[in-house]
Motif scaffolding. Structure first.
Motif, PDB file in Angstrom:
ATOM      1  N   PHE A 162      42.010  -7.980  61.297  1.00 56.57           N
ATOM      2  CA  PHE A 162      42.564  -6.743  60.763  1.00 56.57           C
ATOM      3  C   PHE A 162      44.095  -6.722  60.780  1.00 56.57           C
ATOM      4  CE2 PHE A 162      43.871  -2.253  61.033  1.00 56.57           C
ATOM      5  CZ  PHE A 162      43.240  -1.759  59.898  1.00 56.57           C
ATOM      6  N   PHE A 163      44.697  -7.280  61.840  1.00 51.19           N
ATOM      7  CA  PHE A 163      46.137  -7.143  62.007  1.00 51.19           C
ATOM      8  C   PHE A 163      46.947  -8.339  61.494  1.00 51.19           C
ATOM      9  CE2 PHE A 163      44.528  -4.173  65.254  1.00 51.19           C
ATOM     10  CZ  PHE A 163      45.260  -3.046  64.908  1.00 51.19           C
ATOM     11  N   LEU A 164      46.354  -9.523  61.383  1.00 49.83           N
ATOM     12  CA  LEU A 164      47.118 -10.701  60.961  1.00 49.83           C
ATOM     13  C   LEU A 164      46.760 -11.203  59.568  1.00 49.83           C
ATOM     14  CD1 LEU A 164      47.277 -12.904  64.206  1.00 49.83           C
ATOM     15  CD2 LEU A 164      48.969 -11.304  63.318  1.00 49.83           C
ATOM     16  N   VAL A 165      45.475 -11.266  59.244  1.00 51.91           N
ATOM     17  CA  VAL A 165      45.068 -11.839  57.955  1.00 51.91           C
ATOM     18  C   VAL A 165      45.698 -11.103  56.769  1.00 51.91           C
ATOM     19  CG1 VAL A 165      43.107 -12.322  56.434  1.00 51.91           C
ATOM     20  CG2 VAL A 165      42.944 -12.820  58.877  1.00 51.91           C
ATOM     21  N   PRO A 166      45.788  -9.755  56.757  1.00 52.90           N
ATOM     22  CA  PRO A 166      46.407  -9.073  55.606  1.00 52.90           C
ATOM     23  C   PRO A 166      47.844  -9.492  55.320  1.00 52.90           C
ATOM     24  CG  PRO A 166      45.152  -7.504  56.911  1.00 52.90           C
ATOM     25  CD  PRO A 166      45.188  -8.779  57.700  1.00 52.90           C
ATOM     26  N   LEU A 167      48.541 -10.064  56.309  1.00 52.82           N
ATOM     27  CA  LEU A 167      49.919 -10.501  56.082  1.00 52.82           C
ATOM     28  C   LEU A 167      50.021 -11.532  54.967  1.00 52.82           C
ATOM     29  CD1 LEU A 167      51.170 -10.820  59.773  1.00 52.82           C
ATOM     30  CD2 LEU A 167      51.888  -9.113  58.093  1.00 52.82           C
ATOM     31  N   GLY A 168      48.920 -12.208  54.674  1.00 52.97           N
ATOM     32  CA  GLY A 168      48.932 -13.196  53.601  1.00 52.97           C
ATOM     33  C   GLY A 168      49.209 -12.616  52.236  1.00 52.97           C
ATOM     34  N   ASP A 169      49.043 -11.296  52.092  1.00 57.20           N
ATOM     35  CA  ASP A 169      49.305 -10.658  50.802  1.00 57.20           C
ATOM     36  C   ASP A 169      50.765 -10.258  50.615  1.00 57.20           C
ATOM     37  OD1 ASP A 169      46.649 -10.847  49.988  1.00 57.20           O
ATOM     38  OD2 ASP A 169      46.110  -8.929  50.903  1.00 57.20           O
TER      39      ASP A 169
ATOM     40  N   ARG B  87      53.857 -20.662  54.797  1.00 59.49           N
ATOM     41  CA  ARG B  87      54.629 -20.509  56.034  1.00 59.49           C
ATOM     42  C   ARG B  87      53.822 -19.763  57.097  1.00 59.49           C
ATOM     43  NH1 ARG B  87      60.724 -18.932  53.866  1.00 59.49           N
ATOM     44  NH2 ARG B  87      61.118 -20.917  52.778  1.00 59.49           N
ATOM     45  N   LEU B  88      53.084 -18.754  56.661  1.00 60.72           N
ATOM     46  CA  LEU B  88      52.251 -17.996  57.597  1.00 60.72           C
ATOM     47  C   LEU B  88      51.212 -18.903  58.247  1.00 60.72           C
ATOM     48  CD1 LEU B  88      51.410 -15.216  58.771  1.00 60.72           C
ATOM     49  CD2 LEU B  88      49.904 -14.962  56.775  1.00 60.72           C
ATOM     50  N   ILE B  89      50.593 -19.755  57.453  1.00 63.91           N
ATOM     51  CA  ILE B  89      49.569 -20.666  57.969  1.00 63.91           C
ATOM     52  C   ILE B  89      50.160 -21.638  58.984  1.00 63.91           C
ATOM     53  CG2 ILE B  89      48.109 -22.635  57.308  1.00 63.91           C
ATOM     54  CD1 ILE B  89      47.526 -21.038  54.682  1.00 63.91           C
ATOM     55  N   VAL B  90      51.273 -22.257  58.626  1.00 60.39           N
ATOM     56  CA  VAL B  90      51.895 -23.223  59.527  1.00 60.39           C
ATOM     57  C   VAL B  90      52.355 -22.539  60.815  1.00 60.39           C
ATOM     58  CG1 VAL B  90      53.845 -24.793  59.823  1.00 60.39           C
ATOM     59  CG2 VAL B  90      52.563 -24.790  57.668  1.00 60.39           C
TER      60      VAL B  90
ATOM     61  N   ALA C 119      49.133 -28.854  61.206  1.00 59.83           N
ATOM     62  CA  ALA C 119      50.269 -28.007  60.849  1.00 59.83           C
ATOM     63  C   ALA C 119      51.337 -28.818  60.125  1.00 59.83           C
ATOM     64  CB  ALA C 119      50.853 -27.346  62.098  1.00 59.83           C
ATOM     65  N   LEU C 120      51.601 -30.025  60.608  1.00 62.51           N
ATOM     66  CA  LEU C 120      52.591 -30.892  59.975  1.00 62.51           C
ATOM     67  C   LEU C 120      52.159 -31.304  58.572  1.00 62.51           C
ATOM     68  CD1 LEU C 120      55.154 -32.616  60.071  1.00 62.51           C
ATOM     69  CD2 LEU C 120      53.812 -34.419  61.185  1.00 62.51           C
ATOM     70  N   VAL C 121      50.889 -31.703  58.431  1.00 63.71           N
ATOM     71  CA  VAL C 121      50.383 -32.132  57.123  1.00 63.71           C
ATOM     72  C   VAL C 121      50.401 -30.973  56.134  1.00 63.71           C
ATOM     73  CG1 VAL C 121      48.368 -33.020  55.888  1.00 63.71           C
ATOM     74  CG2 VAL C 121      48.972 -33.964  58.126  1.00 63.71           C
ATOM     75  N   LEU C 122      49.935 -29.802  56.572  1.00 63.70           N
ATOM     76  CA  LEU C 122      49.915 -28.644  55.680  1.00 63.70           C
ATOM     77  C   LEU C 122      51.327 -28.217  55.281  1.00 63.70           C
ATOM     78  CD1 LEU C 122      47.066 -26.591  57.395  1.00 63.70           C
ATOM     79  CD2 LEU C 122      46.983 -27.615  55.116  1.00 63.70           C
ATOM     80  N   TYR C 123      52.284 -28.343  56.194  1.00 57.94           N
ATOM     81  CA  TYR C 123      53.677 -28.023  55.876  1.00 57.94           C
ATOM     82  C   TYR C 123      54.180 -28.896  54.732  1.00 57.94           C
ATOM     83  CZ  TYR C 123      58.732 -27.577  56.366  1.00 57.94           C
ATOM     84  OH  TYR C 123      60.067 -27.370  56.109  1.00 57.94           O
ATOM     85  N   ARG C 124      53.744 -30.160  54.726  1.00 59.20           N
ATOM     86  CA  ARG C 124      54.190 -31.082  53.683  1.00 59.20           C
ATOM     87  C   ARG C 124      53.429 -30.889  52.372  1.00 59.20           C
ATOM     88  NH1 ARG C 124      56.822 -35.630  55.695  1.00 59.20           N
ATOM     89  NH2 ARG C 124      57.167 -36.043  53.475  1.00 59.20           N
ATOM     90  N   VAL C 125      52.186 -30.408  52.445  1.00 54.57           N
ATOM     91  CA  VAL C 125      51.312 -30.396  51.265  1.00 54.57           C
ATOM     92  C   VAL C 125      51.262 -29.054  50.556  1.00 54.57           C
ATOM     93  CG1 VAL C 125      48.895 -30.609  50.518  1.00 54.57           C
ATOM     94  CG2 VAL C 125      49.865 -32.281  52.113  1.00 54.57           C
ATOM     95  N   LEU C 126      51.223 -27.955  51.301  1.00 51.47           N
ATOM     96  CA  LEU C 126      51.006 -26.649  50.682  1.00 51.47           C
ATOM     97  C   LEU C 126      52.191 -26.229  49.819  1.00 51.47           C
ATOM     98  CD1 LEU C 126      49.361 -24.587  53.575  1.00 51.47           C
ATOM     99  CD2 LEU C 126      48.251 -25.834  51.705  1.00 51.47           C
ATOM    100  N   PRO C 127      51.899 -25.555  48.708  1.00 51.72           N
ATOM    101  CA  PRO C 127      52.985 -25.094  47.827  1.00 51.72           C
ATOM    102  C   PRO C 127      53.714 -23.900  48.427  1.00 51.72           C
ATOM    103  CG  PRO C 127      50.893 -24.254  47.040  1.00 51.72           C
ATOM    104  CD  PRO C 127      50.578 -25.180  48.184  1.00 51.72           C
ATOM    105  N   ARG C 128      54.971 -23.724  48.029  1.00 52.98           N
ATOM    106  CA  ARG C 128      55.753 -22.575  48.460  1.00 52.98           C
ATOM    107  C   ARG C 128      55.865 -21.575  47.316  1.00 52.98           C
ATOM    108  NH1 ARG C 128      55.371 -25.940  51.908  1.00 52.98           N
ATOM    109  NH2 ARG C 128      56.824 -26.410  53.593  1.00 52.98           N
ATOM    110  N   HIS C 129      56.081 -20.314  47.657  1.00 53.28           N
ATOM    111  CA  HIS C 129      56.343 -19.315  46.623  1.00 53.28           C
ATOM    112  C   HIS C 129      57.657 -19.645  45.935  1.00 53.28           C
ATOM    113  CE1 HIS C 129      53.112 -16.577  47.204  1.00 53.28           C
ATOM    114  NE2 HIS C 129      53.399 -16.335  48.476  1.00 53.28           N
ATOM    115  N   SER C 130      57.662 -19.573  44.626  1.00 52.53           N
ATOM    116  CA  SER C 130      58.904 -19.766  43.877  1.00 52.53           C
ATOM    117  C   SER C 130      59.578 -18.438  43.541  1.00 52.53           C
ATOM    118  CB  SER C 130      58.616 -20.511  42.564  1.00 52.53           C
ATOM    119  OG  SER C 130      57.667 -19.811  41.793  1.00 52.53           O
TER     120      SER C 130
END
Length: 442
Positions: A98-105, A111-114, A212-223
């Motif tokens: 309830f308190f953390l997952v909604p931050l993804g929106d 960055r939140l995931i890492v 965390a390191l792999v996802l930091y390198r692979v996941l796209p960032r917001h443009s």
């Protein structure tokens, strides 16, 4: 109406029409994919990475279950205090939904995931080096709170997937969650036998840091700027507002509560009859039962593909019927391990088929609020899991395994009855035919 339950209409029709309406108002580049990182290609390798990360993160919630006796002995904890280890972990997980997952929106999901994964590493290290009960319990609560990164990953994968293949992607990623949950007990029991219970959390911390390191390198960032600019309080209130406004979300949340109550009824109590006459199975053998349940991962993928074909309503009905039927062979567990195996396979296939269908349908309601939708839905998952666990273990002590199976069958029958009462509605409309009917989508 059926038994006082409102009929929301056909799930597929609602979500397909809703998606089409939103697609027509988005820029062309947003329509080419899932709405985030339009230039990012969601390859099979990246989907597999999402699945692995989900499995590793959620496994941390379940590692402690076969280790409780050893933990309590090592830290001189009373039986009541030892039992609170699992409780606090699940409480932390429920709060995180309830308190953390909604931050993804409202933030950059990558960055939140890492960040959550790195904080999870710290929590796991605290658990591994705990030298008293207070330190252990604090670490376990933090572990549960941060393990909800699993649901942020699911929402992110859904947002990156093209709408036509979203069910398949959600199914594949959810298969990682299934495998993580079911193999956590087996893995932790084996590692604890080899190197002690602390090694389980040190190994998980190392693997989580690597991910965390792999996802930091692979996941796209917001443009560009995040899609929503809500304050935190507004964000949480909007989650509640979504439930008040979306009938399909409420219905699918009820399905989630009932199927996971049935799921937890089995998995929280099945060790009890297996550790007694006539089997007297050791903990390692009981933990290996989770390997059989991995068959549910197959259902996760298949259900996603069926949903992409517009068969979510039928998939839900068949799966709930299988869930109800699974309790018949499970009732013969004391006289036949083969009956148990058949029941476990049927139950896990059914639960995961409904779960993936639920997530795919509710995400399509408001893709821009995907994290809030999935996080809110998963609160009902937690409520169902807690209800099933508490009821099953309490019932077993006073009435035995037969009563536990009756309880699980009751949860399953309620789900099937709810589906039967809400299954009628307009036939699903293909996306290409809904352009002229947008104004009638509600």
């Amino acid at each position: 109406m059926c038994g006082g339950v409102p009929v929301p209409g056909n799930d597929e029709a609602v979500t397909r029409r809703t998606e089409t309406r939103r697609a027509e108002t988005r820029p062309a580049e947003a329509r080419s994919g899932g709405g985030e990182g339009s230039a990012f290609v969601l390859s099979r390798g990246v989907v597999a990475l999402f699945a692995v990360a989900c499995g590793v993160a959620v496994a941390n919630v379940y590692f402690s279950q076969p280790l409780l006796v050893t933990m309590g002995r090592d830290l001189a904890m009373s039986p009541a205090l030892v039992g609170s280890v699992v409780t606090l972990t699940h409480v932390g997980y429920g709060l995180g939904l309830f308190f953390l997952v909604p931050l993804g929106d409202v933030t950059d999901r990558s960055r939140l995931i890492v960040s959550q994964l790195l904080l999870l590493v710290l929590a796991l290290v605290v658990v591994a080096v705990a030298h008293n009960a207070a330190m252990l319990l604090a670490g376990m609560a933090a572990t549960g709170l941060l393990a909800v990164v699993t649901q942020t990953l699911v929402a992110f994968a859904a947002s990156l997937a093209p709408s036509a293949g979203r069910g398949r992607v959600v199914g594949l990623v959810t298969s990682g969650v299934v495998i993580g949950i079911l193999l956590a007990r087996t893995a932790s029991g084996l590692m604890a036998d080899l190197a002690g219970w602390r090694s389980v959390y040190l190994a998980s911390a190392s693997l989580t840091a690597l991910l965390a390191l792999v996802l930091y390198r692979v996941l796209p960032r917001h443009s560009a700027a995040p899609p929503a600019t809500l304050r935190y309080g507004q964000l949480l209130r909007s989650t509640i507002t979504l439930f008040a406004r979306e009938q399909l979300l409420r219905l699918r949340a009820l399905f989630g509560l009932l199927i996971f109550a049935a799921f937890s009824t089995l998995w929280s109590s099945v060790a009890l009859p297996l550790s007694e006459a006539p089997y007297f199975l050791p903990h390692s053998a009981i933990g290996a039962l989770g390997l059989i349940g991995v068959a549910g991962a197959l259902a996760a993928t298949a259900a996603g593909r069926l949903n992409d074909r517009g068969l979510s309503r039928r998939t839900t009905g068949i799966a709930l019927a299988l869930l109800t039927a699974s309790w018949l062979p499970l009732a013969f567990t004391r006289s036949s391990l083969w009956a148990l195996v058949v029941g476990v396979i049927l139950l896990d296939l059914a639960v995961q088929a409904v779960h993936v269908t639920n997530q795919t349908l509710i995400y399509a309601l408001h893709p821009e609020a995907g994290s809030r939708l999935i996080g809110g839905y998963m609160v009902f998952y937690s409520l169902g899991s807690a209800t099933g666990a508490i009821a099953a273990t309490s019932l077993y002590s006073v009435a035995g395994w037969g009563a536990v199976c009756a309880l699980g069958a009751a949860f399953s029958c309620l789900g099937l009855a709810l589906w039967a009462c809400t299954r009628h509605g307009a036939a699903p409309l293909p996306v290409r035919h809904t352009r002229s009917r947008t104004r009638r989508s509600r």
